[in-house]
Write a protein that holds these residues in place. Structure first.
Motif, short mmCIF file in Angstrom:
data_model
loop_
_atom_site.label_atom_id
_atom_site.label_comp_id
_atom_site.label_asym_id
_atom_site.label_seq_id
_atom_site.Cartn_x
_atom_site.Cartn_y
_atom_site.Cartn_z
N VAL A 85 8.71 2.38 -9.56
CA VAL A 85 8.45 3.37 -10.19
C VAL A 85 7.45 4.20 -9.76
O VAL A 85 6.38 3.55 -9.15
N ASP A 86 6.97 5.52 -9.89
CA ASP A 86 5.87 6.03 -9.38
C ASP A 86 5.52 7.43 -10.51
O ASP A 86 6.62 8.22 -10.64
N GLY A 87 4.46 7.08 -10.86
CA GLY A 87 4.01 8.52 -11.63
C GLY A 87 3.56 8.15 -13.09
O GLY A 87 4.66 7.52 -13.87
N VAL A 119 0.87 -1.13 0.09
CA VAL A 119 -0.08 0.02 -0.08
C VAL A 119 0.91 1.16 -0.14
O VAL A 119 1.80 1.28 0.90
N HIS A 120 0.70 2.02 -0.95
CA HIS A 120 1.75 3.25 -1.29
C HIS A 120 1.26 4.31 -0.75
O HIS A 120 -0.21 4.79 -0.95
N VAL A 121 1.76 4.85 0.09
CA VAL A 121 1.07 6.21 1.00
C VAL A 121 1.87 7.51 0.64
O VAL A 121 3.11 7.68 0.86
N ASP A 122 1.18 8.41 0.07
CA ASP A 122 2.02 9.53 -0.43
C ASP A 122 1.98 10.93 0.70
O ASP A 122 0.93 11.46 0.70
N VAL A 123 3.18 11.21 1.27
CA VAL A 123 3.05 12.23 2.26
C VAL A 123 3.58 13.56 1.60
O VAL A 123 4.79 13.51 1.27
N VAL A 138 5.64 4.01 2.84
CA VAL A 138 5.45 5.45 2.86
C VAL A 138 6.47 6.18 2.11
O VAL A 138 7.72 6.30 2.32
N HIS A 139 5.78 7.04 0.99
CA HIS A 139 6.85 8.02 0.26
C HIS A 139 6.68 9.40 0.78
O HIS A 139 5.66 10.06 0.70
N LEU A 140 7.95 10.00 1.65
CA LEU A 140 7.98 11.21 2.12
C LEU A 140 8.18 12.21 1.22
O LEU A 140 9.59 12.26 0.75
N MET A 141 7.28 12.89 0.50
CA MET A 141 7.82 14.14 -0.13
C MET A 141 7.74 15.51 0.64
O MET A 141 6.69 16.31 0.50
N ILE A 142 8.65 15.59 1.59
CA ILE A 142 8.59 16.57 2.71
C ILE A 142 10.09 16.80 2.94
O ILE A 142 10.89 16.34 2.88
ZN ZN Z 1 4.16 8.34 -4.43
#
Ligand code: ZN
Ligand code: DX5
Length: 227
Positions: free
Chosen positions: A173-175, A33-37, A66-70
């Motif tokens: 990969v993501d997007g 489960v991919h979680v975008d933060v 968990v993908h941290l975009m912070i």
């Molecule tokens: Zn992501």
């Protein structure tokens, strides 16, 4: 050949029913489960924090990716580890000290990932390879679901696959991943495919996940034969 894993991104889920949505993608065959933060600073959007990850944890036994975009990320890594994240991925561009962030994630007993935005060269991970469990190649600019796959990323995925060599590191990969682009990224060497819009489209989660998985598997098999 690597086993292909599908990681549905809950960014495309109904946020008013997140627990139910997580259970639905679990039952539908999603592997992780991919979680975008997102923090509204590193990326121009704000999404989920550690409290939401903790609330989702009891809804699935699958890997919470968990993908941290912070930025900065270090002050929040422990909170996400405590919330039940299995994999914590930080951006190489988020800084300030990537090596320290990766050590911190592993010291908390979690798997460590690094993500690269489309304009970042793969050499950014050269000196941290042995601290990694996962490399996440962004195939769109991070911030939103539903964007188009950037074709130049296929070459980067291939280069990173060669850099990884025999190390036990996932290449995610993501997007913009859908049935067509899944084949491209799998042929280039990706083994974990994040997909948001393509999984949630039309509410047919199981069918969508299977279509992406089978397109990726076939392309990866053809790529191996051609080598
Ligand atoms: Zn992501
Ligand atoms: C974008 C996020 C992605 C996003 C992918 O910044 O990191 O995980 O949910 O969405 P799709 O699959 O719709 O491009």
């Amino acid at each position: 050949m690597h086993e292909i894993l599908i990681a549905p991104s809950i960014l495309s889920a109904d946020f008013a029913r997140l627990g139910e949505e997580v259970r639905a993608i679990d039952v539908a065959g999603g592997d992780w489960v991919h979680v975008d933060v997102m923090d509204g600073h590193f990326v121009p959007n704000i999404t989920i924090g550690p409290a939401v990850v903790a609330a989702l944890r009891p809804h699935t036994r699958k890997v919470l990716d968990v993908h941290l975009m912070i930025a900065p990320c270090d002050p929040y890594i422990e909170a996400f580890a405590r919330a039940g994240a299995d994999i914590i991925t930080v951006h190489a561009e988020a800084g300030p000290h990537l090596d320290r962030s990766l050590q911190l994630i592993r010291s908390l007993g979690r798997k460590a990932g690094v993500s690269l935005t489309p304009s970042t060269h793969e050499s950014a991970i050269h000196h941290v390879l042995d601290r990694l469990d996962l490399v996440l190649v962004m195939t769109v600019n991070p911030g939103f679901g539903g964007q188009s796959f950037i074709p130049a990323m296929a070459e980067k995925i291939g280069s990173i696959r060669r850099m990884i060599g025999r190390r036990p590191i996932h290449l995610e990969v993501d997007g913009g991943v859908n049935v067509e682009t899944a084949a491209v990224v799998a042929a280039a060497g990706a083994d974990v495919l994040v997909a948001g819009s393509a999984v949630f489209a039309g509410g047919r989660y199981a069918e969508n996940i299977e279509a992406i998985r089978s397109a990726a598997r076939s392309a990866a098999a053809v790529a191996i034969q051609g080598k």
